[in-house]
Scaffold this active site. Sequence first.
Site, PDB file in Angstrom:
ATOM      1  N   ASP A   1     -49.193  27.698  30.835  1.00  0.00           N
ATOM      2  CA  ASP A   1     -50.320  26.800  31.096  1.00  0.00           C
ATOM      3  C   ASP A   1     -51.467  27.242  30.206  1.00  0.00           C
ATOM      4  O   ASP A   1     -52.208  28.154  30.546  1.00  0.00           O
ATOM      5  CB  ASP A   1     -50.749  26.880  32.562  1.00  0.00           C
TER       6      ASP A   1
ATOM      7  N   TYR B   1     -20.926  45.007  28.997  1.00  0.00           N
ATOM      8  CA  TYR B   1     -22.087  44.769  28.147  1.00  0.00           C
ATOM      9  C   TYR B   1     -23.374  45.182  28.820  1.00  0.00           C
ATOM     10  O   TYR B   1     -23.542  44.978  30.011  1.00  0.00           O
ATOM     11  CB  TYR B   1     -22.200  43.274  27.817  1.00  0.00           C
TER      12      TYR B   1
ATOM     13  N   ASP C   1     -23.875  34.746  32.639  1.00  0.00           N
ATOM     14  CA  ASP C   1     -24.125  35.982  33.375  1.00  0.00           C
ATOM     15  C   ASP C   1     -25.179  35.882  34.478  1.00  0.00           C
ATOM     16  O   ASP C   1     -25.106  36.608  35.456  1.00  0.00           O
ATOM     17  CB  ASP C   1     -24.497  37.100  32.396  1.00  0.00           C
TER      18      ASP C   1
ATOM     19  N   HIS D   1     -21.770  37.647  17.049  1.00  0.00           N
ATOM     20  CA  HIS D   1     -21.373  39.045  16.923  1.00  0.00           C
ATOM     21  C   HIS D   1     -19.967  39.141  16.347  1.00  0.00           C
ATOM     22  O   HIS D   1     -18.993  38.829  17.020  1.00  0.00           O
ATOM     23  CB  HIS D   1     -21.461  39.726  18.292  1.00  0.00           C
TER      24      HIS D   1
END
Length: 718
Positions: free
Chosen positions: A513, A445, A357, A664
């Site tokens: 960091d 979605y 995506d 899912h």
Amino acid sequence: MVISPVTRFLLVVLSAVILVALFGSSSLFLRYSSLPLLPCSLRSSACFSHKHNPSSITLTVEKTHLTDTPHHPLDPLTITEINSVRSVIRSYSVFSSSPTSLAFHSLTLLEPDKKQVLSWKRGQPLPPRRASSVVRFLGNTHVITVDLAEGKVVSHSQPNNNAGYPTMTVEDMTASASAPLSDSRFNKSVLDRGVRLSDLACLPISTGWFGPKEENRRVIKVQCYSMEGTSNFYMRPIEGLTVVVDMDTMEVIDIVDVSKDVPIPTSVGTEYRYSEQQENKHKKIRDLNPISIEQPDGPSFVVEDGHFVKWAGWEFHLKPDSRAGVILSTAFAGFTSELFVPYMDPTNSWYFKTYMDAGEYGFGLQSMPLVPLNDCPRNAYFMDAVFVAGDGRPYVKENMICLFERYGGDIGWRHSECPITDLPIREARPKVTLVARMAASVANYDYIVDWEFQTDGLIRITVGLSGMLMVRATPYTHANQIPKEEETYGSLISENIVGVIHDHYITFHLDMDVDGGDNSFVKVHLEREMTGPGESPRKSYLKATRTIAETETDAKIKLKLYDPYEFHVINPLKTSRVGNPIGYKIVPAATAANLMDPSDPPMLRAAFTNNQIWVTPYNKSEIWAGGDFVYQSRGDDTLATWSERNRGIQNKDIVIWYTLGFHHVPCQEDYPIMPTVSASFDLKPVNFFQRNPILEAVPNLEKDLPECTAAAAAATSS
Ligand SMILES: *[C@@H]1O[C@H](CO)[C@@H](O)[C@H](O)[C@H]1NC(C)=O
Ligand SMILES: *[C@@H]1O[C@H](CO)[C@@H](O)[C@H](O)[C@H]1NC(C)=O
């Protein structure tokens, strides 16, 4: 209420430590911003303080952004800057013959080198502003760097099309969705299935890469739904009709038309809009009274110059990005590098559904304005994005990010003494956090990404999934009709609808960091040790063994519940008072691992999901886990291929890549719209502070918080 000198001192120390530790010694300077501890005298009206008592934050975002100027080296390109880069590129000799054939696939700030950003101080001139743009021109991809001050192209390269194509433009997506209508075979098939052409809703679905057949052409597959009787067309798929479109020419290359006898599921019960749920119109819908957390003195964060956030010792730069969605920098740098969403249905209309995506669709491009009071609470600060359309012109995406303080009734820390000691001690502190949120709607979605900062130094990254399932139509209306041997690739979630099993992987690039750039990755192994014969009544105990990862191979982590490790990023040169290396740990939580075969074509491209954690040496050009050009890529430029070099990662500036996964298996509760499912992971200080950094947090007292009674609220709002 007065902040005691001790509190002030400690908060400053806390802040300074976070800053020094996360920014390096050249840290940005922290200005102490007071917490909202002032007593509130305006009782009932304070409940509406967002109206009557505007906080120090400028909530009036200038909606046009026409006069925006950059204030920080990382500030996104402004409208003015985008316009000048656009004209430089359009008049660049390579394109000047036909500037209208140019398509801008991205145009963003080319961030200055990390060193320059970290050494820059507010008030100093900005490092040279440069833009990086990916354009398509007459069938080829070009990567162009433009220097804003010089007003010219300073670098130009032309990657091979076989390496993959750039993120689609929004125009690519909309034009390909309607391209099938140019083909009479498509129109006929739709009409034959009893769908009016005016009720069609079509989705452009990235094709992935499945071998040489799909090379040398930028293609997309289009599938359609019926919008008749519902806005939730996703629940009404026209099963088996797939149109292959050339995205450069918008020509229909192929139409696959199977499963013609599979009915289109009904529109009944598919609506989710409040205004359209007819059955609720006449009954009391509300089980819960309206809820809002009020901040009588306004929020305690500050956003400087539109992008620089300060809150409770944290300071970070926050900006929208067309590909990553949101980029956080300087406190530590993090963003969504790639998403991989494979569907577990190998049949003709489904096998290619293996979305990436961010690289294919643009996670930021797909984000939509957040809904005040529902997506984000009162007192949220909304940030707009300035993105670039396919023709290179800037446009504003409003309210793309929101920033708010969260108080969910949780406890920061507590202790009470029990009757054994009989000490009258009841100490508790409320937990307030700061959330930066975006939500992308990648067609069906919705992804919600939260970066949540805590006062104790913890950062929680949460991904929520909602929106609509991608479903397949089936002839069956009841589970007992499905023959045992028949594979449905999912579960029957309503009449004629199968929710197809799928995964989501979200890979984060985390440039931490810890007190300067030289860090190491430490694996802390927890193992069972057996006691010697006669040594103890106990037979076993747990022992922690630390090993420093020397190379990338040592830091490819697959999580195992019965062989657990902690994962620390430490600064080996900096130690705490009692001599521990200061660090942060990556704390995984519920997640899912990719179980597909490594040689499966989608897995070649998504090999970066093979481990939950990877560690690489910092490299400014290794940003996107699936490669720069993900669309139809073959997987030869991914985190997995970079890591094959097995570079040293000890005592270096390192990047952590964390992949959060979901399996899912759909169920009926996911119909017609899914309640949000969330998963998260944490970055948590470990020997970073000298002691509990929120020890001196101040308790809430009755007088600090106005009581919002229903009567008071009614009186004020009338
Ligand atoms: C298909 O239908 C659409 C919508 O009615 C129409 O605009 C288009 O011209 C049709 N295509 C063909 C090839 O007839
Ligand atoms: C940085 O990464 C790119 C892409 O993987 C690679 O070509 C380049 O050699 C790397 N640079 C260094 C210094 O490792």
